[in-house]
Write a protein that holds these residues in place. Structure first.
Motif, short mmCIF file in Angstrom:
data_model
loop_
_atom_site.label_atom_id
_atom_site.label_comp_id
_atom_site.label_asym_id
_atom_site.label_seq_id
_atom_site.Cartn_x
_atom_site.Cartn_y
_atom_site.Cartn_z
N THR A 45 -8.61 -3.36 -0.77
CA THR A 45 -7.39 -3.42 -1.58
C THR A 45 -7.50 -2.51 -2.80
OG1 THR A 45 -7.10 -5.72 -0.89
CG2 THR A 45 -5.77 -4.96 -2.73
N LYS A 48 -7.02 1.09 -1.79
CA LYS A 48 -5.62 1.43 -1.53
C LYS A 48 -4.83 1.55 -2.82
CE LYS A 48 -1.51 -0.29 0.90
NZ LYS A 48 -0.96 -1.39 1.74
N ASP A 51 -6.22 4.44 -4.92
CA ASP A 51 -6.32 5.68 -4.15
C ASP A 51 -7.69 6.33 -4.35
OD1 ASP A 51 -5.58 7.75 -2.45
OD2 ASP A 51 -4.65 8.94 -4.07
#
Length: 513
Positions: A45, A48, A51
């Motif tokens: 997580t 994501k 990035d």
């Protein structure tokens, strides 16, 4: 301070409640330890949202490990220099600020170092609170009662890191509402529970935390501090780079490790020649303390040898979700929590040697089947084996820690706790680097050619799964090796300490009357 009377007195002669003080310390330390491992499940997580790559995301763990390892040796000076109450309050405030900083970090890779700074603050605080908790227990309770209270400490040291991945997996699964508070399935929600506990600890600490550790007006030896920070920091930094750079990386792995060893050698030499050392390494001249500390380190390495790799095995080979793999390990965490207090009570009766031998033997028996796990091994069988291992670890950890502290005079307790925790930290860093690199190397060497994925996807998947299995099997075998070494070392431990013998004789005489 009076230890053996019913009314506990602090170093100022004022009465206080042992139970209330210990409960606050245990819960606050639990919150800090929980945060140490809970981010492991949240790494995808974080990758994501920010990035970032996996290597960058792992900095959340490696920097925590690095800063924590640097702080632990410093804790001996802090614990004897500053009043217990205000040292605890300062550490709790630092931990609270670090968690809040990480939780409020904007989800952008440009702010990633802000998140890491929060993790560094958390590590500094935990590096103080963990050894301080052990020292408080040594000063508050007499030797014949330390085993039981150290067993309660096992709830913190053992259960919190084990529960962390399960709790974060549960939070990340979906939104949850607890007592009217909604926790979104975000990595930020992972910090909510620890922040609440620490907030309560800060408020209650003003009223119930007391100065129970005698202080002395010692001066900070800045050169020793610099050598300690540079030596342990470089050594641990080199090991944390192994997973990403490999053992052959000269500039980022080999050179820092060798440089760190050299600086640590200078640090030890300086402590031996100083009239009042920064960290009294002479505690290792005590045979019982050295053997128990070595045994604790081997237990940590045996525990990490499976605990770190098992979730990866269940997710990569069995295809479980982070929550499912966390739930599979939960019975082991509960086993640790149940057995640790019982082992502490048993230590007060029979000493550490017997418990350590039985515990390491159970640990070895529980680890052996992991060498033969396959793709189709039932998950409930893995859960059972893991619970058996945690049973053995619980029988080893707290009794050995209590035995190490009881082997030293009370005035050397601060240096003993710092040295004991430093050894644990180094052991954890080394075994994480060792197993990660060994597993990854085996998987990389046995990974099938990429063209096979196009020609025969089923065969490619089967070979890839087998390569992962082989890597995990070697890691589990190393964990078994540490358990067997621990059993051998345990046979050289002393029996019951003097206070236990006197207490046992008194009990027997009372029963005969």
């Amino acid at each position: 301070m009076t230890e053996n009377t019913n009314q506990a007195l602090d170093i100022h002669g004022k009465p206080y409640s042992r139970v209330t003080l210990i409960v606050i310390i245990l819960f606050a330390t639990f919150a800090g330890m929980l945060n140490q491992t809970s981010l492991g499940t949240a790494l995808p997580t974080l990758m994501k949202d920010f990035d970032i790559t996996m290597a960058t995301a792992q900095q959340a763990t490696t920097w925590f490990l690095l800063v924590n390892g640097i702080m632990v040796p410093v804790s001996a000076f802090l614990m004897t220099k500053f009043p217990t109450k205000w040292l605890y309050q300062s550490a709790y405030a630092l931990l609270f600020a670090g968690m809040l900083l990480s939780a409020l970090t904007p989800a952008d890779k440009d702010y990633w170092m802000m998140f890491i700074a929060g993790r560094a603050l958390q590590a500094m605080a935990v590096g103080i609170t963990m050894p301080l908790m052990q020292l408080v227990m040594v000063n508050v309770f007499p030797p014949e009662k330390r085993g039981a209270v150290m067993g309660l400490g096992g709830l913190v040291i053992g259960m919190a890191p084990a529960i962390g991945p399960t709790l974060s997996g549960w939070i990340l699964e979906k939104d949850h509402t607890i007592l009217g508070l909604t926790l979104s399935n975000s990595w930020r929600s992972i910090f909510v529970f620890p922040l609440i506990v620490l907030g309560l600890a800060l408020v209650l600490g003003f009223f119930f935390l007391k100065d129970v550790i005698p202080n002395r007006n010692s001066k900070l030896d800045w050169l020793s501090l610099a050598l300690s920070t540079l030596g342990f920091g470089s050594f641990l930094w080199g090991f944390t780079n192994v997973a990403s750079d490999g053992w052959g990386a000269g500039q980022t792995v080999i050179l820092p490790i060798l440089f760190g060893i050299g600086i640590i050698g200078l640090f030890i030499w300086r402590q031996l020649v100083m009239p009042v050392p920064f960290l009294n390494v002479r505690v290792f001249m005590n045979k019982q303390f050295t053997l128990t500390t070595l045994s604790v380190s081997l237990a940590m390495m045996a525990m990490m040898g499976v605990e770190m790799m098992l979730p990866l095995y269940m997710q990569n080979v069995h295809g479980l979700t982070p929550l499912e793999s966390g739930i599979a390990l939960l019975p082991g965490a509960l086993m640790m929590g149940i057995i640790s207090p019982i082992a502490g009570i048993a230590y007060d009766k029979v000493g550490a040697k017997r418990l350590a031998r039985v515990g390491f033997l159970i640990l070895a028996i529980g680890t052996l089947p992991f060498l033969f796990l396959g793709i189709d091994t039932p998950v409930h069988f893995i859960t059972l084996l893991y619970a058996l291992r945690m049973f053995g670890i619980a029988m080893v950890m707290m009794p050995l820690t209590a035995s190490a502290m009881s082997a030293l005079p009370i005035e050397q307790s601060a240096n003993g706790t710092a040295s004991n925790n430093t050894a644990r930290q180094i052991a954890s860093a080394v075994v994480v680097a060792l197993l990660t690199s060994v597993t990854q190397n085996i998987i990389s060497h046995q990974t099938p050619v990429h063209s096979l994925q196009v020609e025969n996807p089923i065969k490619y998947a089967a070979k890839m799964a087998q390569a992962s299995l082989d890597g995990f099997h070697v890691s589990f075998a190393i964990g078994l090796g540490f358990a067997l070494l621990g059993f051998l070392v345990a046979n050289f431990l002393a029996g019951m300490h003097k206070s236990q013998v006197v207490d046992l004789q008194t009990t027997e005489e009372g029963e005969s009357l």
